[in-house]
Design a protein around this motif. Sequence first.
Motif, short mmCIF file in Angstrom:
data_model
loop_
_atom_site.label_atom_id
_atom_site.label_comp_id
_atom_site.label_asym_id
_atom_site.label_seq_id
_atom_site.Cartn_x
_atom_site.Cartn_y
_atom_site.Cartn_z
N GLY A 274 0.79 -1.22 0.00
CA GLY A 274 0.00 0.00 0.00
C GLY A 274 0.82 1.27 0.00
N VAL A 275 2.15 1.15 0.12
CA VAL A 275 3.02 2.34 0.04
C VAL A 275 3.33 2.57 -1.43
CG1 VAL A 275 5.19 3.40 0.72
CG2 VAL A 275 3.99 1.89 2.32
N LEU A 276 2.86 3.68 -1.97
CA LEU A 276 2.98 3.96 -3.40
C LEU A 276 4.05 5.01 -3.67
CD1 LEU A 276 -0.82 4.15 -4.32
CD2 LEU A 276 0.71 2.16 -4.42
N TYR A 277 4.71 4.85 -4.79
CA TYR A 277 5.72 5.81 -5.24
C TYR A 277 5.05 6.81 -6.16
CZ TYR A 277 9.84 7.64 -7.67
OH TYR A 277 10.80 8.46 -8.22
N ALA A 278 5.17 8.10 -5.84
CA ALA A 278 4.51 9.14 -6.62
C ALA A 278 5.49 9.93 -7.48
CB ALA A 278 3.75 10.09 -5.70
N GLY A 279 6.78 9.57 -7.45
CA GLY A 279 7.74 10.21 -8.32
C GLY A 279 8.58 11.26 -7.63
N PRO A 280 9.46 11.94 -8.37
CA PRO A 280 10.29 13.00 -7.79
C PRO A 280 9.44 14.21 -7.44
CG PRO A 280 10.59 12.90 -10.16
CD PRO A 280 9.75 11.71 -9.79
N SER A 281 9.88 14.95 -6.43
CA SER A 281 9.12 16.11 -5.99
C SER A 281 10.09 17.17 -5.47
CB SER A 281 8.12 15.71 -4.91
OG SER A 281 7.33 16.81 -4.53
N GLU A 282 9.53 18.30 -5.05
CA GLU A 282 10.34 19.41 -4.51
C GLU A 282 9.56 20.06 -3.38
OE1 GLU A 282 11.40 23.68 -6.29
OE2 GLU A 282 12.44 22.05 -7.34
N ASP A 283 10.24 20.36 -2.27
CA ASP A 283 9.54 20.97 -1.14
C ASP A 283 9.61 22.49 -1.22
OD1 ASP A 283 12.00 21.79 -0.18
OD2 ASP A 283 12.11 20.31 1.42
N ARG A 284 9.03 23.16 -0.22
CA ARG A 284 8.97 24.62 -0.23
C ARG A 284 10.35 25.26 -0.06
NH1 ARG A 284 3.76 27.54 1.51
NH2 ARG A 284 2.12 26.00 1.21
N TYR A 285 11.33 24.47 0.32
CA TYR A 285 12.70 24.98 0.42
C TYR A 285 13.50 24.69 -0.84
CZ TYR A 285 12.58 26.48 5.30
OH TYR A 285 12.33 27.16 6.46
N GLY A 286 12.84 24.16 -1.86
CA GLY A 286 13.51 23.89 -3.12
C GLY A 286 14.33 22.62 -3.13
N ARG A 287 14.18 21.79 -2.08
CA ARG A 287 14.94 20.53 -2.03
C ARG A 287 14.21 19.45 -2.81
NH1 ARG A 287 15.44 20.03 4.39
NH2 ARG A 287 13.17 20.00 4.02
N GLU A 288 14.96 18.67 -3.54
CA GLU A 288 14.37 17.62 -4.36
C GLU A 288 14.47 16.27 -3.65
OE1 GLU A 288 16.31 17.75 -8.11
OE2 GLU A 288 15.33 19.62 -8.73
N GLY A 289 13.50 15.42 -3.91
CA GLY A 289 13.51 14.10 -3.31
C GLY A 289 12.50 13.18 -3.96
N GLU A 290 12.28 12.03 -3.32
CA GLU A 290 11.37 11.01 -3.82
C GLU A 290 10.13 10.99 -2.94
OE1 GLU A 290 12.08 9.25 -6.60
OE2 GLU A 290 13.96 10.37 -6.76
N LEU A 291 8.96 11.09 -3.56
CA LEU A 291 7.70 11.21 -2.83
C LEU A 291 6.95 9.88 -2.78
CD1 LEU A 291 5.69 13.20 -1.47
CD2 LEU A 291 4.62 13.47 -3.73
N PHE A 292 6.49 9.53 -1.58
CA PHE A 292 5.71 8.31 -1.36
C PHE A 292 4.43 8.67 -0.63
CE2 PHE A 292 10.08 7.15 -1.82
CZ PHE A 292 10.06 5.96 -2.55
N LEU A 293 3.40 7.85 -0.83
CA LEU A 293 2.12 8.15 -0.18
C LEU A 293 1.39 6.87 0.18
CD1 LEU A 293 -0.50 7.71 -2.33
CD2 LEU A 293 0.61 9.65 -3.42
#
Length: 357
Positions: A274-293
């Motif tokens: 049930g843990v899904l990968y939603a792809g690369p993302s960026e937070d409000r500080y401009g840091r990039e990472g991998e998003l899961f939901l």
Amino acid sequence: MKDTAFNDDVAAVRRLFAGHDPAAGYPEDAAARELSRIEVIAAGHRPGGAPARPRRLLRPALIGAAAALTAVAVVVPVSLQSGRPAYAEPPPAPLDVPASERTGGREHLLDLARAAAAAEPPARDGDVAYVRTSEWTFTYSQDVDSGRVGWGILPEERSVWRAPDESGVELSVPREPEHVGGDEGPLGFLFGDGTERFEWGDGEGGDGMFFTWEPDTLSTDPEELEEQLVDGAGFDAGTPEATLFYALQSLYTEAPVDPRVQSAVLRVLAGHEGVLYAGPSEDRYGREGELFLVEEEGEETLERRIMFDADTGMPLYFEVVAVESEYEQPEGVELPLVNHYSVIVETAWVPEVEDRP
């Protein structure tokens, strides 16, 4: 006002904003009313935190706080004393994560687990846990006497120190609310005191800044660690993976996380379909990472989301998004809705409470 009348008022408010009620299932009494004439309806309770005190807003929701990967562009903050009409612009929509782009997260999580295992542990300059976060909380505020309701996104910078003897300090620095709607009066109450500082004692009589998980007690064995996280969560989010995400929201905001423990966390999550990968993302500080939901279904359908640094596997931010709801939303508010978003800005072990790295 009699207690029964007060309870009727609270029940009515909770029915109206049920998906965002921080105290659902917890009865109120007249004493609570005397502490504050304002019922703040934000989003959830925080396990392992400090004892309840009258304060500007209830802590960001872990249960029903919908938080989201919001669009970075926002309108100019609306001053509560500006004289502008009460209704401003609606809150920003969360970044769209199409269902077609969501895939099983197992392989991505295992890659991150290997990266975390190779990372250096944080420097241990002391035994006091320091965590600084930037948070945005979508908040309803209701004046219990007049029934006036206001809503808006409340930005806040939080710095929290927890010591081994359960003493600690929480420093909360608000910024002006964004996307204000409804009646400004109740919402303005939340910002009347400006910066707030709370200090907790050594844990006697329940007055302490407790750790949900004592430092250095979490296992690096995924099976044992999962049991520890679920036990510490103190809340069943409906599925094992949603409960784990709930627990991680506490874990990541209480103390620095050892990379070896984080590696085990990621292996735990990799074991859940049930843990899904939603792809690369960026937070409000401009840091990039991998998003899961993960999804959490109930009277509201929520998505709990966490982004991890692609190079180290360490957490960067978390959020909860309200996707569907059985309840009618206020005018100008549409789903999916950003209710709470938290950027993990800095964590460290420091020598003394209120020291900074």
